[in-house]
Design a protein around this motif. Structure first.
Motif, PDB file in Angstrom:
ATOM      1  N   LEU A  40     -20.950 -90.826  -2.416  1.00 37.87           N
ATOM      2  CA  LEU A  40     -19.742 -91.430  -1.865  1.00 37.87           C
ATOM      3  C   LEU A  40     -18.662 -91.472  -2.944  1.00 37.87           C
ATOM      4  O   LEU A  40     -18.925 -91.881  -4.082  1.00 37.87           O
ATOM      5  N   SER A  41     -17.454 -91.073  -2.590  1.00 33.83           N
ATOM      6  CA  SER A  41     -16.391 -90.944  -3.588  1.00 33.83           C
ATOM      7  C   SER A  41     -16.050 -92.289  -4.233  1.00 33.83           C
ATOM      8  O   SER A  41     -15.779 -92.344  -5.438  1.00 33.83           O
ATOM      9  N   ASP A  42     -16.066 -93.373  -3.471  1.00 33.14           N
ATOM     10  CA  ASP A  42     -15.723 -94.674  -4.043  1.00 33.14           C
ATOM     11  C   ASP A  42     -16.785 -95.158  -5.015  1.00 33.14           C
ATOM     12  O   ASP A  42     -16.477 -95.811  -6.021  1.00 33.14           O
ATOM     13  N   VAL A  43     -18.051 -94.852  -4.728  1.00 33.06           N
ATOM     14  CA  VAL A  43     -19.118 -95.227  -5.662  1.00 33.06           C
ATOM     15  C   VAL A  43     -18.997 -94.418  -6.950  1.00 33.06           C
ATOM     16  O   VAL A  43     -19.155 -94.956  -8.057  1.00 33.06           O
ATOM     17  N   VAL A  44     -18.694 -93.120  -6.822  1.00 30.45           N
ATOM     18  CA  VAL A  44     -18.490 -92.282  -8.003  1.00 30.45           C
ATOM     19  C   VAL A  44     -17.337 -92.822  -8.845  1.00 30.45           C
ATOM     20  O   VAL A  44     -17.423 -92.888 -10.075  1.00 30.45           O
ATOM     21  N   ARG A  97     -10.980-100.189  -6.446  1.00 34.76           N
ATOM     22  CA  ARG A  97     -10.229-100.828  -5.366  1.00 34.76           C
ATOM     23  C   ARG A  97      -9.543 -99.783  -4.512  1.00 34.76           C
ATOM     24  O   ARG A  97      -9.105 -98.752  -5.021  1.00 34.76           O
ATOM     25  N   GLY A  98      -9.461-100.052  -3.209  1.00 40.28           N
ATOM     26  CA  GLY A  98      -8.846 -99.101  -2.305  1.00 40.28           C
ATOM     27  C   GLY A  98      -8.339 -99.771  -1.050  1.00 40.28           C
ATOM     28  O   GLY A  98      -8.307-100.993  -0.934  1.00 40.28           O
ATOM     29  N   ILE A  99      -7.941 -98.944  -0.078  1.00 33.84           N
ATOM     30  CA  ILE A  99      -7.402 -99.446   1.181  1.00 33.84           C
ATOM     31  C   ILE A  99      -8.477 -99.446   2.253  1.00 33.84           C
ATOM     32  O   ILE A  99      -8.733-100.467   2.893  1.00 33.84           O
ATOM     33  N   ALA A 100      -9.110 -98.277   2.467  1.00 34.82           N
ATOM     34  CA  ALA A 100     -10.185 -98.215   3.467  1.00 34.82           C
ATOM     35  C   ALA A 100     -11.339 -99.117   3.051  1.00 34.82           C
ATOM     36  O   ALA A 100     -11.932 -99.820   3.873  1.00 34.82           O
ATOM     37  N   ASN A 101     -11.677 -99.087   1.755  1.00 35.12           N
ATOM     38  CA  ASN A 101     -12.678 -99.988   1.197  1.00 35.12           C
ATOM     39  C   ASN A 101     -11.970-100.845   0.140  1.00 35.12           C
ATOM     40  O   ASN A 101     -11.493-100.312  -0.867  1.00 35.12           O
ATOM     41  N   HIS A 104     -16.976 -82.733 -15.292  1.00 29.95           N
ATOM     42  CA  HIS A 104     -16.046 -81.778 -14.680  1.00 29.95           C
ATOM     43  C   HIS A 104     -15.069 -82.518 -13.762  1.00 29.95           C
ATOM     44  O   HIS A 104     -15.477 -83.329 -12.926  1.00 29.95           O
ATOM     45  N   THR A 105     -13.769 -82.228 -13.946  1.00 29.30           N
ATOM     46  CA  THR A 105     -12.726 -82.894 -13.174  1.00 29.30           C
ATOM     47  C   THR A 105     -11.935 -81.852 -12.399  1.00 29.30           C
ATOM     48  O   THR A 105     -11.378 -80.923 -12.992  1.00 29.30           O
ATOM     49  N   GLU A 106     -11.896 -82.040 -11.090  1.00 29.62           N
ATOM     50  CA  GLU A 106     -11.191 -81.087 -10.230  1.00 29.62           C
ATOM     51  C   GLU A 106     -10.921 -81.759  -8.892  1.00 29.62           C
ATOM     52  O   GLU A 106     -11.766 -82.519  -8.386  1.00 29.62           O
ATOM     53  N   ARG A 107      -9.756 -81.472  -8.313  1.00 28.86           N
ATOM     54  CA  ARG A 107      -9.427 -82.061  -7.026  1.00 28.86           C
ATOM     55  C   ARG A 107     -10.423 -81.630  -5.954  1.00 28.86           C
ATOM     56  O   ARG A 107     -10.756 -82.397  -5.050  1.00 28.86           O
ATOM     57  N   ALA A 108     -10.939 -80.419  -6.079  1.00 26.79           N
ATOM     58  CA  ALA A 108     -11.888 -79.918  -5.081  1.00 26.79           C
ATOM     59  C   ALA A 108     -13.220 -80.640  -5.133  1.00 26.79           C
ATOM     60  O   ALA A 108     -14.045 -80.483  -4.223  1.00 26.79           O
ATOM     61  N   ASN A 109     -13.470 -81.422  -6.192  1.00 29.26           N
ATOM     62  CA  ASN A 109     -14.704 -82.215  -6.242  1.00 29.26           C
ATOM     63  C   ASN A 109     -14.745 -83.250  -5.124  1.00 29.26           C
ATOM     64  O   ASN A 109     -15.831 -83.758  -4.804  1.00 29.26           O
ATOM     65  N   ARG A 110     -13.580 -83.559  -4.571  1.00 26.64           N
ATOM     66  CA  ARG A 110     -13.504 -84.560  -3.507  1.00 26.64           C
ATOM     67  C   ARG A 110     -12.962 -83.873  -2.241  1.00 26.64           C
ATOM     68  O   ARG A 110     -11.769 -83.964  -1.940  1.00 26.64           O
ATOM     69  N   PRO A 111     -13.831 -83.197  -1.496  1.00 26.39           N
ATOM     70  CA  PRO A 111     -13.360 -82.439  -0.331  1.00 26.39           C
ATOM     71  C   PRO A 111     -12.807 -83.328   0.782  1.00 26.39           C
ATOM     72  O   PRO A 111     -11.936 -82.905   1.532  1.00 26.39           O
ATOM     73  N   THR A 112     -13.320 -84.540   0.914  1.00 29.78           N
ATOM     74  CA  THR A 112     -12.814 -85.490   1.901  1.00 29.78           C
ATOM     75  C   THR A 112     -12.596 -86.841   1.228  1.00 29.78           C
ATOM     76  O   THR A 112     -12.991 -87.047   0.067  1.00 29.78           O
ATOM     77  N   ARG A 113     -11.996 -87.771   1.958  1.00 30.82           N
ATOM     78  CA  ARG A 113     -11.723 -89.078   1.374  1.00 30.82           C
ATOM     79  C   ARG A 113     -12.990 -89.812   0.981  1.00 30.82           C
ATOM     80  O   ARG A 113     -13.033 -90.517  -0.036  1.00 30.82           O
ATOM     81  N   TYR A 128      -7.953 -89.951 -12.484  1.00 34.34           N
ATOM     82  CA  TYR A 128      -8.984 -89.028 -11.996  1.00 34.34           C
ATOM     83  C   TYR A 128     -10.368 -89.661 -11.856  1.00 34.34           C
ATOM     84  O   TYR A 128     -11.385 -88.979 -11.942  1.00 34.34           O
ATOM     85  N   THR A 129     -10.425 -90.964 -11.644  1.00 36.77           N
ATOM     86  CA  THR A 129     -11.749 -91.582 -11.500  1.00 36.77           C
ATOM     87  C   THR A 129     -12.485 -91.102 -10.256  1.00 36.77           C
ATOM     88  O   THR A 129     -13.718 -91.130 -10.217  1.00 36.77           O
ATOM     89  N   SER A 130     -11.760 -90.671  -9.216  1.00 40.40           N
ATOM     90  CA  SER A 130     -12.415 -90.208  -7.994  1.00 40.40           C
ATOM     91  C   SER A 130     -12.595 -88.690  -7.976  1.00 40.40           C
ATOM     92  O   SER A 130     -13.142 -88.146  -7.011  1.00 40.40           O
ATOM     93  N   GLN A 131     -12.123 -88.003  -9.033  1.00 41.10           N
ATOM     94  CA  GLN A 131     -12.276 -86.545  -9.094  1.00 41.10           C
ATOM     95  C   GLN A 131     -13.164 -86.090 -10.246  1.00 41.10           C
ATOM     96  O   GLN A 131     -13.511 -84.907 -10.323  1.00 41.10           O
TER      97      GLN A 131
END
Length: 385
Positions: A357-361, A195-199, A335-344, A325-328
């Protein structure tokens, strides 16, 4: 499981006047009883009823059973306040909100909802009429209407209290229904829902329910609200109240549609539904000033509630998992890292190169956690030899 069914009353002008007088009398009596409960520090039903029952009948014109329901309403309101304070939703005891909540007795709006039991309210399902107690006496043959599904559910499963509600000059009865739950089946897999705001919702099947239209609608509504607030007239305030109700109905309709589609897919494919446990997210996150209104009006909790009860109604397994960290996190290598998600919107693993797509991941990670959680929940307990 318990569901509520709302039907619309169609009273004549005389009947509407009697209903309004009844609501006002019941709420005056409830407000007075709440003051007595606060002054005497008596919040249990039997103790409060002994103190106020006779005066409710003599002073406020209530009959025996409506007086009992008014006392129950007061006791329930104080119990709800105690639960809210215990959960910390009004802050610690030193905060202004907490001190204000406990420093004065509770009050009820003149037209707040009033519960009626079967001694005060009876239904004639075939004729679509109700007979209801009022301060002017028993009022029979008040018409009501609703959708075909609502009327069918009402006739088959209604049980317990019904609340009389006045909203924007219209009258409604909200009835409690006890619906039998089907047995939950063993899922072959899960649909992870992020669940999110943009999607608003994105599933592990890469089905995306965009929130762009809802955000545009709410931004437009916010501008209209600001214009009306600047006017600060009676007419503007009435329009503000109508606009708030309309915006709430719009968001509720969107969430009903999304949850209905997701539950239907899960039921058809024999899978369960998994979502992130987002309780308390408003307290956990730190936001810029321009983001606070967006998060406060984000209907994620309602979407989760709709998914939960529709899943129970259909016998679909439903589970909430840790949202950390579901989106990272990379669902392939872990592997979990903030840099795994360069954009929203985009995800790219820095170790193995998985991209998408980050939301699908995030939805896939929710699904994977649900598999492990469900296996743990359903694991048989081995008795000691």
């Amino acid at each position: 499981m318990k569901l509520v069914v709302q039907v619309k009353l169609l009273p004549t002008p005389d009947q509407a006047s009697a209903l309004e007088a009844t609501l006002r009398a019941c709420n005056r009596a409830a407000t007075w009883a709440a003051e007595v409960a606060f002054a005497q520090n008596i919040k249990d039903r039997n103790g409060l009823q002994k103190l106020v029952y006779a005066d409710m009948k003599a002073t406020f014109g209530l009959s025996a059973q409506p007086a009992v329901r008014a006392v129950k309403k007061v006791v329930d309101a104080y119990a709800a306040l105690a639960a809210t304070l215990k959960a910390g939703r009004l802050g610690p005891p030193t905060t202004k909100r907490h001190r204000k909540a406990i420093s004065a007795p509770l009050g009820f709006r003149p037209t707040a909802a009033q519960p009626f039991d079967d001694r005060c309210l009876s239904w004639k399902y075939d004729a679509r009429r109700v007979s209801i107690w009022t301060v002017d006496g028993r009022m029979k043959d008040v018409k009501y209407t609703g959708s075909a599904d609502q009327l069918k559910t009402l006739a088959q499963f209604r049980k317990g209290e019904s609340d009389l509600v006045q909203r924007s000059g219209k009258w409604y009865l909200i009835a409690t229904c006890e619906i039998p739950e089907p047995e939950v089946y063993e899922p072959v897999d899960f649909i992870g829902v992020d669940r999110g705001i943009a999607n608003l919702a994105t599933t592990s099947d890469a089905v995306n329910y965009q929130g762009r239209g809802l955000l545009r609608y709410r931004s437009w509504s916010a501008r209209k609200r600001a214009e009306l607030q600047r006017r600060n007239t009676r007419s503007a305030n009435r329009r503000l109240a109508r606009r708030a109700e309309k915006e709430h109905r719009h968001a509720t309709h969107v969430n009903h549609r999304i949850s209905k589609e997701i539950v239907a897919v899960a039921q058809r494919t024999g899978r369960g539904i998994a979502v992130e446990q987002l309780d308390g997210i408003r307290e956990r996150v730190r936001l810029r000033g321009d983001q606070r209104a967006t998060l406060s009006s984000w209907p994620f909790h309602q979407l989760g509630a709709h998914l939960a009860y529709k899943a129970r109604q259909a016998g679909v397994p439903y589970i909430e998992v840790d949202p950390s960290y579901t989106s990272q996190r990379c669902p392939r290598c872990g592997h979990t890292e903030r840099a795994n998600r360069p954009t929203r919107d985009h995800f790219r693993c820095r170790r193995c190169g998985l991209a998408g797509l980050s939301d699908v991941v995030a939805g896939v990670n929710v699904r994977n956690r649900a598999r492990s959680a469900w296996a743990f929940v359903t694991m048989p307990v081995l008795s000691a030899a």
